[in-house]
Design a protein around this motif. Structure first.
Motif, mmCIF file in Angstrom:
data_model
loop_
_atom_site.group_PDB
_atom_site.id
_atom_site.type_symbol
_atom_site.label_atom_id
_atom_site.label_comp_id
_atom_site.label_asym_id
_atom_site.label_seq_id
_atom_site.Cartn_x
_atom_site.Cartn_y
_atom_site.Cartn_z
ATOM 1 N N ALA A 246 0.833 -1.211 0.000
ATOM 2 C CA ALA A 246 0.000 0.000 0.000
ATOM 3 C C ALA A 246 0.861 1.253 0.000
ATOM 4 C CB ALA A 246 -0.934 -0.016 1.208
ATOM 5 N N GLU A 247 1.912 1.252 0.806
ATOM 6 C CA GLU A 247 2.792 2.410 0.856
ATOM 7 C C GLU A 247 3.537 2.621 -0.459
ATOM 8 O OE1 GLU A 247 5.231 1.652 4.256
ATOM 9 O OE2 GLU A 247 3.766 2.499 5.673
ATOM 10 N N HIS A 250 0.272 0.395 -4.312
ATOM 11 C CA HIS A 250 -0.397 -0.729 -4.945
ATOM 12 C C HIS A 250 -1.669 -1.171 -4.220
ATOM 13 C CE1 HIS A 250 2.954 -1.115 -7.680
ATOM 14 N NE2 HIS A 250 3.800 -1.224 -6.680
ATOM 15 N N THR A 251 -2.289 -0.275 -3.471
ATOM 16 C CA THR A 251 -3.513 -0.636 -2.750
ATOM 17 C C THR A 251 -4.565 -1.210 -3.683
ATOM 18 O OG1 THR A 251 -3.110 1.072 -1.097
ATOM 19 C CG2 THR A 251 -5.362 0.237 -1.274
ATOM 20 N N LEU A 289 -4.495 -0.071 7.298
ATOM 21 C CA LEU A 289 -4.511 0.607 6.006
ATOM 22 C C LEU A 289 -5.430 1.821 5.960
ATOM 23 C CD1 LEU A 289 -4.693 -2.488 3.612
ATOM 24 C CD2 LEU A 289 -2.655 -1.268 4.385
ATOM 25 N N ALA A 293 -8.941 2.286 2.238
ATOM 26 C CA ALA A 293 -8.124 1.241 1.635
ATOM 27 C C ALA A 293 -8.677 -0.138 1.950
ATOM 28 C CB ALA A 293 -6.686 1.355 2.120
ATOM 29 N N VAL A 297 -9.740 -3.139 -0.710
ATOM 30 C CA VAL A 297 -9.235 -4.505 -0.694
ATOM 31 C C VAL A 297 -10.370 -5.523 -0.648
ATOM 32 C CG1 VAL A 297 -7.889 -6.168 0.653
ATOM 33 C CG2 VAL A 297 -7.040 -3.835 0.344
ATOM 34 N N ASN A 301 -11.514 -3.917 -5.233
ATOM 35 C CA ASN A 301 -10.511 -4.682 -5.982
ATOM 36 C C ASN A 301 -11.041 -6.017 -6.505
ATOM 37 O OD1 ASN A 301 -8.917 -2.541 -5.265
ATOM 38 N ND2 ASN A 301 -7.581 -3.682 -3.895
#
Length: 322
Positions: A246-247, A250-251, A289, A293, A297, A301
């Protein structure tokens, strides 16, 4: 327009809801005799418990020939009010008898996959047997431990052809999370499957942050699943991996699933089961997250990962891939 193909029909991606992106309701591996998942009541209980916690969908990655009980999936989906995405495809060669593999070659392996995606899933494990009305919504393939053998390459070649004919997403079992770079090089690099149609599974079992970033840079979806007795040694690295990705931006490519299977489920007293994803993992995702986020997920996504531009009429590949 893209849709998610469930066992009850195609739905808009936005209707999928909170999704367990990798699990099994039914599974029978000849190489693991005595560990079969073949209890419809337990499967229904798992789905009901998942639904009670807000679950909306489950991707059932059990492929052809491994006791997926395709004929039962529509009724289970209706009863629980949970969307089910079923899989065609094949697992590793060691999980099949030679005669079972030989029987899939009648229409060409790619054609066999396409038929299950566009005509209907076989009710049993006989390629010449009857089909139900439920269609597969994804293709399941499997790599080997740190490598790819001839069977793997043949199956992945057929899966790529079936993808090009139908748009179906491809979910990949990576043995202990390994060989993901080899799989990506074959399916995406050599066979031309768009990275956004690939769900690279079990990456939590090989918690290498550098490799994860390399895989994510392709645009593929990265699936993290567990817990289980077999993979308990790496389960504790799950959030390290998710936060690092995520950082790194690529979340939008992260997926999570139980893959806890019914034998390890609350319904049988053997483990946390499907509800673990929402009862335990979801609050920790929010903490690690952030709420937005975590929603990506669990909801956004998987809706994108499992969606495809399905052909208006049944397609077929131009070569067999067998």
């Amino acid at each position: 327009m893209k849709a998610v193909r469930t066992v009850l029909g195609d739905i808009p991606p936005g209707s999928l809801g909170v999704c367990d992106a990798h699990d099994h309701l039914f599974l029978a591996l000849p190489a693991l005799a005595g560990q079969e998942l073949d209890d419809p009541a337990a499967a229904g209980a798992e789905l009901a418990a998942f639904r009670a916690l807000g679950g909306g969908a489950v991707a059932q990655w059990t492929p052809f020939g491994l006791g997926r009980r395709a004929a039962l999936l529509p009724a289970l989906s209706r009863a629980a009010g949970v969307h089910l995405v079923a899989a065609t495809g094949l697992h590793q060669e060691r999980h099949y008898r030679p005669d079972a593999l030989a029987r899939t070659a009648g229409r060409g392996l790619a054609g066999f996959f396409v038929a299950e995606l566009t005509e209907g899933l076989l009710d049993g494990d006989d390629p010449a047997g009857p089909r139900g009305t439920a269609k597969a919504g994804m293709i399941k393939v499997a790599g080997m431990f740190h490598g790819l053998d001839d069977h793997t390459r043949r199956v992945m070649g057929a899966a790529a052809e079936a993808h090009h004919a139908t748009g179906a997403p491809i979910g990949v079992h990576h043995e202990m999370g390994s060989a993901a770079a080899d799989v990506l090089a074959l399916l995406h690099g050599e066979l031309g499957v768009p990275a956004g149609s690939l769900l690279l599974g079990h990456l939590n079992r090989f918690p290498d942050p550098g490799l994860h970033r390399e895989l994510a840079s392709s645009g593929a979806f990265l699936a993290f699943d567990g817990p289980s007795f077999a993979h308990h040694a790496t389960d504790w690295r799950l959030f390290d991996s998710l936060v690092a990705l995520a950082e790194a931006g690529h979340t939008g490519q992260l997926l999570v699933g139980g893959d806890t299977v019914v034998s390890a489920g609350r319904a049988t007293g053997g483990g946390p089961g499907m509800p673990w994803l929402l009862r335990v993992l979801r609050p920790r995702l929010v903490t690690a997250l952030g709420r937005q986020a975590a929603h990506a997920v669990l909801v956004d996504n998987p809706a994108r990962a499992l969606a495809a531009e399905w052909p208006a009429t049944d397609g077929s590949p131009t070569t067999t891939g067998a």
